[in-house]
Design an enzyme around this catalytic site. Structure first.
Site, PDB file in Angstrom:
ATOM      1  N   SER A 154       2.547   3.589   7.659  1.00  9.76           N
ATOM      2  CA  SER A 154       1.769   3.193   6.277  1.00  9.76           C
ATOM      3  C   SER A 154      -0.208   3.486   6.922  1.00  9.76           C
ATOM      4  O   SER A 154      -0.664   4.128   7.781  1.00  9.76           O
ATOM      5  CB  SER A 154       1.758   2.250   5.082  1.00  9.76           C
ATOM      6  OG  SER A 154       1.479   1.816   4.384  1.00  9.76           O
ATOM      7  N   GLU A 248       4.586   9.797  -4.466  1.00 13.40           N
ATOM      8  CA  GLU A 248       3.807   8.078  -3.650  1.00 13.40           C
ATOM      9  C   GLU A 248       2.407   8.019  -3.221  1.00 13.40           C
ATOM     10  O   GLU A 248       1.168   9.261  -3.554  1.00 13.40           O
ATOM     11  CB  GLU A 248       4.120   7.131  -1.721  1.00 13.40           C
ATOM     12  CG  GLU A 248       3.964   8.955  -0.613  1.00 13.40           C
ATOM     13  CD  GLU A 248       4.062   8.228   0.283  1.00 13.40           C
ATOM     14  OE1 GLU A 248       3.897   7.330   1.104  1.00 13.40           O
ATOM     15  OE2 GLU A 248       5.223   8.605   1.327  1.00 13.40           O
ATOM     16  N   HIS A 278       7.108   5.228  -1.437  1.00 12.46           N
ATOM     17  CA  HIS A 278       6.085   4.993   0.088  1.00 12.46           C
ATOM     18  C   HIS A 278       6.738   4.092   1.226  1.00 12.46           C
ATOM     19  O   HIS A 278       8.263   3.731   0.617  1.00 12.46           O
ATOM     20  CB  HIS A 278       5.190   4.582  -0.270  1.00 12.46           C
ATOM     21  CG  HIS A 278       4.508   4.070   0.981  1.00 12.46           C
ATOM     22  ND1 HIS A 278       3.928   4.783   1.399  1.00 12.46           N
ATOM     23  CD2 HIS A 278       4.251   2.390   1.354  1.00 12.46           C
ATOM     24  CE1 HIS A 278       3.440   3.806   1.991  1.00 12.46           C
ATOM     25  NE2 HIS A 278       3.564   2.863   2.606  1.00 12.46           N
TER      26      HIS A 278
END
Length: 308
Positions: A154, A248, A278
């Site tokens: 991320s 995502e 995600h």
């Protein structure tokens, strides 16, 4: 400390796991909640993951930054992965990717270092990047960055790529490779532009990403490569492994980076898992697709080590 041995657990059906991660997103990643509350809730939910038998977790301070060093039994301490956790640069800790790091260490025979870099809004950009550079320099030592693979999930994926780009711009030796899991690479992208993708993402929301972006850097800085490395020129980067799910909000970042870096002559391995959420790759031992993603990461490490 040495982790308690992990019991062999059945894989969780993706539909059931999706419900669980939806609750994580709603309970923790809520822009209406103060950052300390989000951080505490996320740490609480990720604290109890079981790790492979023989995993050792050592807390260290590296170049002024606290870190966890995750090692499997008989791993080679000379083989190092530095993994930067996600959390929008505002939440998250070493607890979030600890299970992934332990499983990778067991499978690839490496140690994984999880830096606790400074978080926004208390410490906006470039604090996280400064911490990342200092940790890499300290761990590289006399062998140089070429002995290390940098990684991140991320926002940590964006940080890993921004770190590598900063070294390239200065003409310094680069890491042996980069592993980017569901990376956040463009802080200024309008995440509401694809309503279907907004609906399918069970973890992230456009409002939360926007709040994190504002906390991390001023809008005028969002197009800079040290904040949004998708906007950089990508020629000359080391081999990249990019993994993402189709469901995502950050899937376009991974796809665009793979296309642009490949067009620039970079060695890119990009895998997109259908109907996955995600950061699904952080759930090995629970989700079959995460086990496959982990095996690919272990293969990538072997490949870049042999090429070094």
């Amino acid at each position: 400390m040495t982790a308690r041995p992990a019991r062999r657990r059945p894989r969780v059906p993706p539909a059931v796991m999706r419900l669980g991660v939806r609750q994580l997103g709603r309970r923790c990643l809520d822009p209406a909640l103060p950052w300390p509350v989000q951080r505490a809730r996320l740490d609480q939910l990720t604290r109890t993951s079981l790790l492979p038998r023989g995993t050792t977790i050592a807390e260290q301070e590296i170049a002024g930054t606290r870190a966890e060093v995750v090692s499997a039994r008989d791993c080679d301490a000379r083989q190092t992965v530095i993994h930067f956790h996600g959390g929008g640069y505002c939440v998250g800790s070493a607890l979030t990717p600890r299970s992934w790091a332990a499983h990778l260490s067991a499978q690839a025979g490496c140690r994984v270092v999880l830096p606790q870099y400074r978080l926004a809004p208390e410490h906006p950009h470039p604090a996280a990047l400064e911490d990342a550079r200092a940790v890499l320099a300290a761990l590289a030592g006399e062998d140089g960055p070429g002995s290390i693979v940098v990684s991140g999930d991320s926002a940590g994926g964006g940080l890993a790529l921004a770190l590598t780009l900063s070294l390239r711009e200065e003409g310094q030796e680069l890491p042996a490779g980069c592993i980017l899991l569901s990376p956040w690479l463009d802080l200024g992208r309008d995440r509401r532009a694809d309503p279907d993708l907004v609906r399918r993402d069970v973890v992230l929301s456009p409002g939360w990403l926007a709040a994190c972006a504002r906390a991390y850097a001023a809008p005028a800085a969002w197009t800079g490569p040290s904040v949004s490395p998708l906007h950089a020129a990508h020629a000359g980067l080391p081999p990249l492994l990019i993994q993402a799910g189709t469901d995502e909000l950050l899937a376009p970042d991974a796809e665009l980076l793979a296309a642009r870096a490949s067009a620039a002559g970079v060695d890119v391995t990009y895998t997109s898992w259908p109907r996955l959420w995600h950061d699904f790759a952080l759930q090995p031992g629970l989700v079959a697709a995460a086990d496959g993603a982990l095996a690919q990461a272990a293969w990538f490490l072997t490949r870049v080590r042999l090429a070094a």
